[in-house]
Design an enzyme around this catalytic site. Structure first.
Site, mmCIF file in Angstrom:
data_model
loop_
_atom_site.group_PDB
_atom_site.id
_atom_site.type_symbol
_atom_site.label_atom_id
_atom_site.label_comp_id
_atom_site.label_asym_id
_atom_site.label_seq_id
_atom_site.Cartn_x
_atom_site.Cartn_y
_atom_site.Cartn_z
ATOM 1 N N HIS A 1 120.234 22.931 45.731
ATOM 2 C CA HIS A 1 121.267 21.861 45.223
ATOM 3 C C HIS A 1 122.211 22.986 44.074
ATOM 4 C CE1 HIS A 1 118.454 22.686 41.828
ATOM 5 N NE2 HIS A 1 119.388 22.468 40.922
ATOM 6 N N ASP B 1 124.515 22.711 40.634
ATOM 7 C CA ASP B 1 124.677 22.065 39.331
ATOM 8 C C ASP B 1 125.927 21.429 39.275
ATOM 9 O OD1 ASP B 1 121.948 22.609 39.012
ATOM 10 O OD2 ASP B 1 122.247 24.394 37.764
ATOM 11 N N HIS C 1 120.945 26.816 44.513
ATOM 12 C CA HIS C 1 119.634 27.423 44.037
ATOM 13 C C HIS C 1 118.808 26.549 44.366
ATOM 14 C CE1 HIS C 1 121.207 25.664 40.700
ATOM 15 N NE2 HIS C 1 120.064 25.501 40.076
ATOM 16 N N ARG D 1 104.426 23.974 34.256
ATOM 17 C CA ARG D 1 105.633 24.838 33.961
ATOM 18 C C ARG D 1 106.670 23.897 33.182
ATOM 19 N NH1 ARG D 1 110.251 26.740 37.509
ATOM 20 N NH2 ARG D 1 111.301 28.340 36.343
#
Length: 740
Positions: free
Chosen positions: A669, A671, A721, A731
């Site tokens: 995607h 940002d 990314h 995480r």
């Protein structure tokens, strides 16, 4: 040739004659000066060596003046002249002393109060000014007819100046003064000023003894009703008072009436106490040399630690206390804790350090001992142990200088407080002046002192937070401090009582001692409440939460890591920040479900959803925006040259949680940002495995993220990314879309 030699000889003889004349004149002046000094005798009455008396004697020493002290260590029988008429005891002591000097026609007597008087010049200037008055006896003058206002009309009229007699200072020849004070009787408890007033108002006696008043403050400056008349002025090697009303430079200043605080303030400079050229001259006087002692010979200290309100960074407070470089076996600890929320902090400190101190006494919250009584009990603990010093420290004090206690002891004052300021503010732990009703007023030198433009040891009317009290005060029932006075707060009562007893309070900024914590917005009900203190306690917040190597990012010679094209990687926050941010989010617990439907957004739809919690959901959005401005923006401006946007904007600030059985990864995607930051909050290969970020266009991945480090990359267009799968554990990352 002979003529030239004769000329040289004559020139030489003339030069020799001039030199001899100069030498003779110098010797004559020196002899006259010595004669003047010998002819002048200063007499004062003092039954106790108070702080004011010590200041008076210091000023006399500065100007090489001889002082005869009457009544020292005798019982005072003149009443409470601070609040009531009295003082006849002074007159009777003076009568007795002058009986031996009544025939000394050349002897000049300067009689002064001492507790509230400072001398400002040597004998030559004093005598010269007295000679110019053309009087045999000269009294100081003031603007109030006290103690009997009905006598005001009986005073002679004056064209200019203060009209009424003040008995706190007068000068005259010994025989005339003796004749004056023996002209009538006075009881010890009678009022001395009324005694002298009646003598002055007796016209025949006034003319016979040639008594005058110093109407224009040529010699005596009384401050009562005249503080606005005087200015403190400086020469390179001294400070002096200038009376702007009459254009005079008085040589004695008297803080009569309710003007002790004003005298104390200007007294910080007068009599060569502080000068522009050399700074604080009195700071090096009468110091205690701890370096000359073995540690076994160090003074004993009772240290009172007071936790009267919920206070941020209390863990750090105790760390600073433990770091003080003073032998712990010479310290007895007294802890007064009123707050349940801090019992764990106290217990942690005692578990680690209690055995190192000589003793520990703790007052627990459930004992419900109020602050006033808790503080007084600290003094009592010191008294019981016959301690040499009592060192009181409140929980909002950060003593970052480990030498603080040693330094305060060495400076040797009755009550001494290290100057502390809230960082980036002018809020301090002292007041430079008071309003008439005893509350805060800003002194003319407050900003100079609090900004460290002037360094010294300053006599002030109010101190708080932390102070060192000499144990001798606690062993004297007349000097014993107390934290109770009517309904005043404890610190106000403490200072009021000290002022009332004539005990000076000092604040010192001869070195840096630390700073104050601001606890006004601290909410212990929050999860990890110190995380929210970025606005009010930034210095301590940075120490705890900003990475030790952050400042390297701003060094122009330091090369930022760039693991992928235009992707920068740099340290920002500490592991503790990461841990506590995760705890805040898990404590809140309302993670999004990872679907496209998201009611938190204006449109209710998220194109690339994650399992996350927004900063505004935990009340941290404004704090995070401030964080972006102060700690991310400066690095961004280094990394992406030419892009400036202050303050940065970010509507999407959130913590993402990745789990193999929940949401392990994120599809490719763009940002919606100019640039994005991604802060790793936990440890790869320990807390989780897998994970990372792959930049598709460059086929470049950043894995094994470093805890507390920020990954920063452009948002739109170039840096498409994806989030790589987390294969084990959980995480956490913190994400901001900056400048959408």
């Amino acid at each position: 040739m002979a003529s030239r030699c004769e000329g040289l000889l004559i020139h030489g003889l003339l030069w020799l004659s001039l030199a001899l004349a100069t030498l003779l004149a110098t010797q004559t002046n020196a002899k006259e000066s010595e004669t003047s000094s010998n002819n002048l005798l200063i007499i004062t009455v003092a039954t106790n060596a108070t702080d004011g008396f010590k200041r008076f004697m210091r000023s006399a020493k500065v100007y090489n003046l001889n002082v005869k002290v009457l009544g020292m260590n005798e019982k005072w029988e003149g009443g409470n002249i601070r609040w009531f008429a009295g003082g006849g005891h002074k007159v009777n002591l003076l009568k007795k002393e002058l009986d031996n000097l009544k025939d000394s026609k050349e002897k000049i007597i300067l009689f002064l109060d001492s507790y509230d008087v400072i001398l400002l010049a040597g004998a030559d200037r004093i005598i010269k000014k007295f000679d110019q008055s053309k009087s045999k006896i000269l009294f100081s003058a003031e603007g109030f007819c006290w103690p009997d206002a009905k006598l005001a009309d009986s005073y002679p009229k004056v064209e200019k100046g203060k009209r009424f007699l003040n008995s706190g200072g007068f000068i005259g020849y010994a025989p005339e003064i003796y004749n004056m004070i023996t002209s009538s009787e006075i009881q010890n408890a009678d009022d001395d000023q009324l005694f002298y007033t009646k003598i002055y108002l007796d016209e025949d006696l006034r003319k016979k003894l040639n008594i005058k008043l110093d109407h224009r403050a040529d010699i005596f400056q009384n401050l009562n009703g005249a503080v606005g008349d005087v200015e403190l002025r400086f020469k390179d090697d001294d400070a002096f008072l200038y009376n702007t009303a009459y254009g005079t430079t008085p040589v004695v200043v008297h803080g009569n009436g309710p003007n002790k605080v004003s005298l104390n303030s200007i007294g910080n400079y007068l009599a060569k106490s502080w000068v522009p050229q050399d700074g604080c001259l009195q700071c090096a006087e009468d110091n205690i040399d701890l370096g000359a002692l073995k540690e076994s010979e160090y003074p004993t200290v009772t240290m009172g630690l007071f936790i009267e309100k919920p206070t941020p960074f209390l863990e750090d407070f105790f760390e600073r206390i433990a770091d003080l470089t003073y032998p712990k076996n010479k310290i007895d600890i007294y802890i007064h804790n009123k707050n349940d929320v801090h019992e764990k902090d106290v217990a942690k400190f005692l578990e680690k350090h209690e055995s190192k101190y000589n003793s520990v006494v703790q007052i627990l919250p459930e004992e419900n001992i109020k602050e006033w009584h808790g503080r007084n009990r600290g003094l009592e603990e010191c008294f019981k142990r016959k301690c040499d010093y009592y060192f009181s420290v409140d929980s909002d004090v950060m003593l970052t200088n480990p030498r603080s206690l040693k330094s305060l002891i060495q400076q040797n004052r009755s009550v001494l407080s290290p100057m502390l300021v809230r960082p980036f503010k002018v809020w301090s732990n002292f007041w430079g002046a008071l309003t008439p009703d005893g509350f805060y007023a800003r002194s003319s030198d407050y900003m100079e002192i609090v900004n460290n433009n002037r360094h010294g040891v300053w006599n002030v009317p109010f101190v708080s937070g932390t102070y060192l009290i000499q144990g001798s005060l606690l062993s004297d029932k007349d000097a014993m401090p107390s934290f109770i006075h009517n309904l005043l707060d404890a610190d106000m009562a403490f200072c009021y009582n000290l002022r009332d007893k004539g005990i000076f309070m000092y604040v010192t900024n001869v070195e840096e001692f630390g700073h104050l914590i601001n606890s006004e917005t601290y909410d212990p009900a929050l999860k990890n409440p110190e995380m929210y203190q970025i606005f009010d306690n930034r210095l301590d917040w940075e120490r705890r939460y900003i990475h030790a190597n952050y400042s390297k990012n701003l060094d122009p010679t330091f090369q930022l890591d760039m693991p992928c094209p235009d992707v920068y990687w740099f340290p920002v926050v500490t592991p503790r920040f990461c841990k506590e941010l995760i705890e805040m989010m898990e404590h809140f617990g309302r993670w999004s479900d990872g679907s496209n439907q998201d009611d938190r957004l204006d449109g209710g739809y998220e194109n690339v959803p994650t399992r996350d919690i927004h900063m505004n959901q935990v009340g941290y959005d404004q704090h995070w925006l401030y964080f972006l401005r102060e700690y991310i923006r400066p690095v961004q401006e280094r990394a992406y040259t030419g892009y400036f946007h202050d303050p940065p904007q970010a509507q999407m600030n959130f913590v993402v949680r990745y789990k193999p059985n929940e949401q392990p990864a994120l599809r490719p995607h763009h940002d919606s940002s100019t640039y994005t930051i991604n802060v790793a909050l936990n440890r790869p290969n320990i807390d989780y495995e897998g994970g990372g970020c792959r930049f598709v266009r460059y086929n470049c991945s950043v894995v094994d993220s470093r805890m507390g480090w920020t990954l920063m990359h452009p948002g739109r267009l170039t840096h498409y990314h994806e989030g790589l799968p987390t294969t084990r554990g959980t995480r956490y990352i913190m994400v901001s879309f900056v400048d959408p």
